[in-house]
Design a protein around this motif. Structure first.
Motif, PDB file in Angstrom:
ATOM      1  N   PRO A  66       0.845  -1.321  -0.452  1.00 45.47           N
ATOM      2  CA  PRO A  66       0.278   0.415   0.091  1.00 45.47           C
ATOM      3  C   PRO A  66       0.613   1.361  -0.505  1.00 45.47           C
ATOM      4  CG  PRO A  66      -0.747  -0.988   2.030  1.00 45.47           C
ATOM      5  CD  PRO A  66       0.649  -2.172   1.472  1.00 45.47           C
ATOM      6  N   SER A  67       2.060   1.422   0.812  1.00 47.49           N
ATOM      7  CA  SER A  67       2.724   2.062   1.306  1.00 47.49           C
ATOM      8  C   SER A  67       2.967   2.650  -0.701  1.00 47.49           C
ATOM      9  CB  SER A  67       4.439   1.840   1.183  1.00 47.49           C
ATOM     10  OG  SER A  67       4.921   1.411   0.561  1.00 47.49           O
ATOM     11  N   GLY A  68       3.265   2.586  -1.892  1.00 48.71           N
ATOM     12  CA  GLY A  68       3.545   2.594  -3.135  1.00 48.71           C
ATOM     13  C   GLY A  68       2.276   3.903  -4.010  1.00 48.71           C
ATOM     14  N   TRP A  69       0.844   3.059  -3.402  1.00 52.17           N
ATOM     15  CA  TRP A  69      -0.335   3.588  -3.875  1.00 52.17           C
ATOM     16  C   TRP A  69      -0.499   4.850  -2.941  1.00 52.17           C
ATOM     17  CZ3 TRP A  69      -2.737   2.153  -8.078  1.00 52.17           C
ATOM     18  CH2 TRP A  69      -2.271   0.566  -8.234  1.00 52.17           C
ATOM     19  N   ALA A  70       0.288   4.619  -2.003  1.00 51.88           N
ATOM     20  CA  ALA A  70      -0.368   5.994  -0.476  1.00 51.88           C
ATOM     21  C   ALA A  70       0.563   6.668  -1.445  1.00 51.88           C
ATOM     22  CB  ALA A  70      -0.174   6.174   0.702  1.00 51.88           C
ATOM     23  N   LYS A  71       1.960   6.998  -1.618  1.00 52.09           N
ATOM     24  CA  LYS A  71       2.852   7.842  -2.732  1.00 52.09           C
ATOM     25  C   LYS A  71       1.929   8.302  -4.005  1.00 52.09           C
ATOM     26  CE  LYS A  71       6.667   6.093  -0.287  1.00 52.09           C
ATOM     27  NZ  LYS A  71       8.498   5.254  -0.259  1.00 52.09           N
ATOM     28  N   THR A  72       1.504   7.573  -4.550  1.00 54.11           N
ATOM     29  CA  THR A  72       0.880   7.845  -6.037  1.00 54.11           C
ATOM     30  C   THR A  72      -0.286   8.487  -6.285  1.00 54.11           C
ATOM     31  OG1 THR A  72       1.830   5.747  -6.650  1.00 54.11           O
ATOM     32  CG2 THR A  72       0.011   6.611  -8.068  1.00 54.11           C
ATOM     33  N   ALA A 105     -11.172  12.422 -10.116  1.00 55.85           N
ATOM     34  CA  ALA A 105     -12.268  11.130  -9.629  1.00 55.85           C
ATOM     35  C   ALA A 105     -10.536   9.824  -9.455  1.00 55.85           C
ATOM     36  CB  ALA A 105     -12.852  10.651 -11.029  1.00 55.85           C
ATOM     37  N   LEU A 106      -9.649   9.817 -11.067  1.00 57.05           N
ATOM     38  CA  LEU A 106      -8.525   9.422 -10.470  1.00 57.05           C
ATOM     39  C   LEU A 106      -8.134   8.985  -9.116  1.00 57.05           C
ATOM     40  CD1 LEU A 106      -6.471   7.660 -12.060  1.00 57.05           C
ATOM     41  CD2 LEU A 106      -5.737   9.351 -13.227  1.00 57.05           C
ATOM     42  N   ALA A 107      -7.607  10.443  -9.391  1.00 54.16           N
ATOM     43  CA  ALA A 107      -6.726  10.338  -7.935  1.00 54.16           C
ATOM     44  C   ALA A 107      -7.440   9.786  -6.801  1.00 54.16           C
ATOM     45  CB  ALA A 107      -6.291  11.966  -7.674  1.00 54.16           C
ATOM     46  N   LEU A 108      -8.816   9.492  -6.522  1.00 58.09           N
ATOM     47  CA  LEU A 108      -9.528   9.089  -5.436  1.00 58.09           C
ATOM     48  C   LEU A 108      -9.842   7.809  -5.851  1.00 58.09           C
ATOM     49  CD1 LEU A 108     -12.340  11.672  -5.112  1.00 58.09           C
ATOM     50  CD2 LEU A 108     -10.753  11.582  -3.825  1.00 58.09           C
ATOM     51  N   SER A 109      -9.693   7.119  -6.696  1.00 58.63           N
ATOM     52  CA  SER A 109      -9.647   5.878  -6.872  1.00 58.63           C
ATOM     53  C   SER A 109      -8.303   5.273  -6.203  1.00 58.63           C
ATOM     54  CB  SER A 109      -9.904   5.098  -8.735  1.00 58.63           C
ATOM     55  OG  SER A 109     -11.398   6.216  -9.170  1.00 58.63           O
ATOM     56  N   ILE A 110      -7.470   6.063  -6.650  1.00 54.00           N
ATOM     57  CA  ILE A 110      -5.753   5.799  -6.669  1.00 54.00           C
ATOM     58  C   ILE A 110      -5.950   5.599  -5.042  1.00 54.00           C
ATOM     59  CG2 ILE A 110      -3.339   6.158  -6.715  1.00 54.00           C
ATOM     60  CD1 ILE A 110      -3.656   7.284  -9.594  1.00 54.00           C
ATOM     61  N   GLN A 111      -6.423   6.145  -4.319  1.00 53.62           N
ATOM     62  CA  GLN A 111      -6.168   6.376  -2.801  1.00 53.62           C
ATOM     63  C   GLN A 111      -7.129   5.188  -2.302  1.00 53.62           C
ATOM     64  OE1 GLN A 111      -4.576   8.414  -0.529  1.00 53.62           O
ATOM     65  NE2 GLN A 111      -5.769   6.668   1.027  1.00 53.62           N
ATOM     66  N   GLU A 112      -8.228   4.864  -3.126  1.00 57.92           N
ATOM     67  CA  GLU A 112      -8.812   3.968  -2.380  1.00 57.92           C
ATOM     68  C   GLU A 112      -8.507   2.722  -2.497  1.00 57.92           C
ATOM     69  OE1 GLU A 112     -12.530   1.673  -0.959  1.00 57.92           O
ATOM     70  OE2 GLU A 112     -12.083   3.855  -0.739  1.00 57.92           O
ATOM     71  N   VAL A 113      -7.785   2.347  -3.878  1.00 54.98           N
ATOM     72  CA  VAL A 113      -6.670   1.273  -4.180  1.00 54.98           C
ATOM     73  C   VAL A 113      -5.890   0.599  -3.221  1.00 54.98           C
ATOM     74  CG1 VAL A 113      -5.200   0.466  -4.783  1.00 54.98           C
ATOM     75  CG2 VAL A 113      -6.582   0.945  -7.326  1.00 54.98           C
ATOM     76  N   HIS A 114      -5.165   2.616  -2.354  1.00 50.29           N
ATOM     77  CA  HIS A 114      -4.623   2.300  -1.017  1.00 50.29           C
ATOM     78  C   HIS A 114      -5.505   1.572   0.252  1.00 50.29           C
ATOM     79  CE1 HIS A 114      -2.827   4.702   2.869  1.00 50.29           C
ATOM     80  NE2 HIS A 114      -1.964   4.208   2.082  1.00 50.29           N
ATOM     81  N   THR A 115      -6.481   1.793   0.218  1.00 42.30           N
ATOM     82  CA  THR A 115      -7.451   1.924   1.434  1.00 42.30           C
ATOM     83  C   THR A 115      -7.134   0.636   1.582  1.00 42.30           C
ATOM     84  OG1 THR A 115      -7.715   4.309   1.475  1.00 42.30           O
ATOM     85  CG2 THR A 115      -8.799   2.791   2.635  1.00 42.30           C
ATOM     86  N   ALA A 116      -7.580   0.322   0.846  1.00 48.65           N
ATOM     87  CA  ALA A 116      -8.164  -1.472   0.730  1.00 48.65           C
ATOM     88  C   ALA A 116      -7.069  -1.964   0.136  1.00 48.65           C
ATOM     89  CB  ALA A 116      -9.018  -1.885  -0.826  1.00 48.65           C
ATOM     90  N   LEU A 117      -5.645  -1.834   0.029  1.00 50.92           N
ATOM     91  CA  LEU A 117      -4.988  -2.994   0.499  1.00 50.92           C
ATOM     92  C   LEU A 117      -4.526  -2.903   1.846  1.00 50.92           C
ATOM     93  CD1 LEU A 117      -2.565  -2.127  -2.515  1.00 50.92           C
ATOM     94  CD2 LEU A 117      -3.653  -4.087  -1.907  1.00 50.92           C
ATOM     95  N   VAL A 118      -4.216  -1.428   2.682  1.00 51.06           N
ATOM     96  CA  VAL A 118      -4.187  -1.208   3.589  1.00 51.06           C
ATOM     97  C   VAL A 118      -4.948  -3.048   5.198  1.00 51.06           C
ATOM     98  CG1 VAL A 118      -4.208   0.310   5.669  1.00 51.06           C
ATOM     99  CG2 VAL A 118      -2.971   0.881   3.906  1.00 51.06           C
TER     100      VAL A 118
END
Length: 160
Positions: A66-72, A105-118
């Motif tokens: 998840p850390s890579g997704w958070a940074k992205t 919306a793209l940035a929010l979706s990337i954040q959602e990937v991070h949250t789900a991976l956490v």
């Protein structure tokens, strides 16, 4: 691999036309002003594109960590904030606004990937990544409508 499509660059040529000498002079001045506005927009967009692209490239490839997704997601939000300071010429304002909405919306979706991976919720992370890919496609389409080229590039560190 893909590049973050938050950032903008485009080239458009403007042709002047007119009948009388006075009209030509006025048209040239208007075209010159419009061209200067367009050039300023391109220069500002290029700067944001280059800075954010370098930031994304330095993050490396995305995985289930998840850390890579958070940074992205942070880089995406940073690019959006920088791009909001760019003023498009009036004739490009509407498609530029649409592109920015999809970029958000793209940035929010990337954040959602991070949250789900956490949360170790791989199914939700996969669904959010799919949504992000769809928003990325919309960013590309609206960028094309705005006459922009750089934000049609894929994400640099996106998993295949």
């Amino acid at each position: 691999m893909r590049r973050l499509p938050i950032l903008v660059i485009f080239a458009v040529s403007v042709a002047a036309c007119g009948g009388s000498k006075e009209t030509k002079s006025t048209t040239t001045t208007t075209t010159s002003t419009s061209s200067a506005s367009l050039q300023a927009f391109v220069a500002a967009g290029n700067k944001v594109c280059q800075d954010t692209d370098q930031q994304i490239m330095s993050l490396g490839r995305l995985t289930r960590d998840p850390s890579g997704w958070a940074k992205t997601a942070d880089a995406a939000r940073s690019g959006i904030l920088a791009m909001r300071k760019v003023s498009p010429p009036p004739e490009r304002a509407r498609p530029f606004r649409q592109m920015m909405r999809y970029a958000n919306a793209l940035a929010l979706s990337i954040q959602e990937v991070h949250t789900a991976l956490v949360k170790k919720d791989i199914d939700t992370a996969a669904a959010a990544q799919l949504a992000a890919g769809q928003f990325q496609t919309r960013v590309h389409q609206t960028a094309k409508n705005a006459g922009l080229t750089f934000c049609q590039q894929p994400l640099t560190n996106w998993p295949a």
